[in-house]
Design a protein around this motif. Structure first.
Motif: not given
Length: 245
Positions: A43, A45, A47-49, A51-53
């Motif tokens: 991730a 940023t 904010e992406e965590l 979605r990436v998770t």
């Protein structure tokens, strides 16, 4: 024996499964190692965590499912291919082990040679095998053999019985025909008594030989005047059905 490996034995199956398991385990490990970055996207940023998770869980699940499917399909294919080869396992597991063989007096127009003529033939063709040998003539009361019938069972042949308890019917026939120098042996109908029967020509004098093996007996028919495999196998089947009980 000329063929040391019995590819139809239980031991061979275990070895094959163990080898396949080792190969699959290595493949699964390598797949898991080399997809590490794909399974664990970073991730960039905060904010992406989330979605990436979620993507990580999805990719790990897909990879695990794919590897599981590959393993299941591989073992299923191996199991089905091995079990389709018949018979499989030790010969003694394929049927009754207490059958015996008696020489019939007359079969398919062939007549058992007896008395002094039979003794003379036995002395002339002395052999070191554990099988009993009988000679047949096309003429009633004849003394010149037109067919040779040999057979054994567990009682006469302890060594053969031990081999039947350790090896498959296929192994027994492969080794018999290798010793007889037959390279074209093929399966023929073994009849109602079961087991396996094969016929083939010797490479030395093109003599047609048929042999059967089952859990307790084995037998061979050689008729020099018979050159057709189907005719020879039918003749052998008649002798077996008349002799084995």
């Amino acid at each position: 024996m000329l063929s040391a490996i019995d590819t139809h034995s239980t031991a061979y199956l275990y070895g094959r499964v163990i080898g396949q398991t080792a190969v699959l385990a290595t493949g699964v490990t390598l797949a898991w190692v080399f997809t590490r970055k794909w399974r664990n996207p970073a991730a960039l940023t905060p904010e992406e965590l989330p979605r990436v998770t979620a993507l990580r869980r999805k990719r790990r699940g897909l990879l695990a499912l794919g590897l599981a499917v590959v393993c299941v399909l591989s073992f299923t294919q191996t199991f089905l291919s091995l079990r389709s080869e018949s018979p499989y396992g030790a010969a003694t597991a394929t049927g009754p082990t207490d059958r015996t063989v008696d020489a019939p007096d007359t079969v398919a127009g062939y007549h058992l040679i007896t008395g002094q003529a039979a003794a003379d033939l036995a002395a002339k063709h002395a052999n070191s095998t554990s099988e009993r040998i009988w000679y047949y003539s096309k003429t009633p009361g004849g003394t010149q053999p037109n067919l040779i019938f040999s057979a054994s069972n567990a009682a006469w042949n302890p060594k053969g019985a031990a081999e039947k308890s350790q090896h498959s019917l296929d192994w027994l026939l492969v080794n018999f025909f290798a010793g007889a120098k037959v390279e074209d042996a093929k399966d023929v109908d073994a009849g109602p008594l079961g087991g396996l029967m094969r016929c083939g020509h010797t490479t030395t004098n093109n003599l047609l030989i048929c042999r059967w093996e089952d859990a307790s007996t084995g037998g061979t028919v050689m008729a020099p005047g018979v050159t057709d495999v189907q005719q020879a196998s039918a003749l052998t089947l008649q002798f077996r059905n008349a002799a084995e009980h």
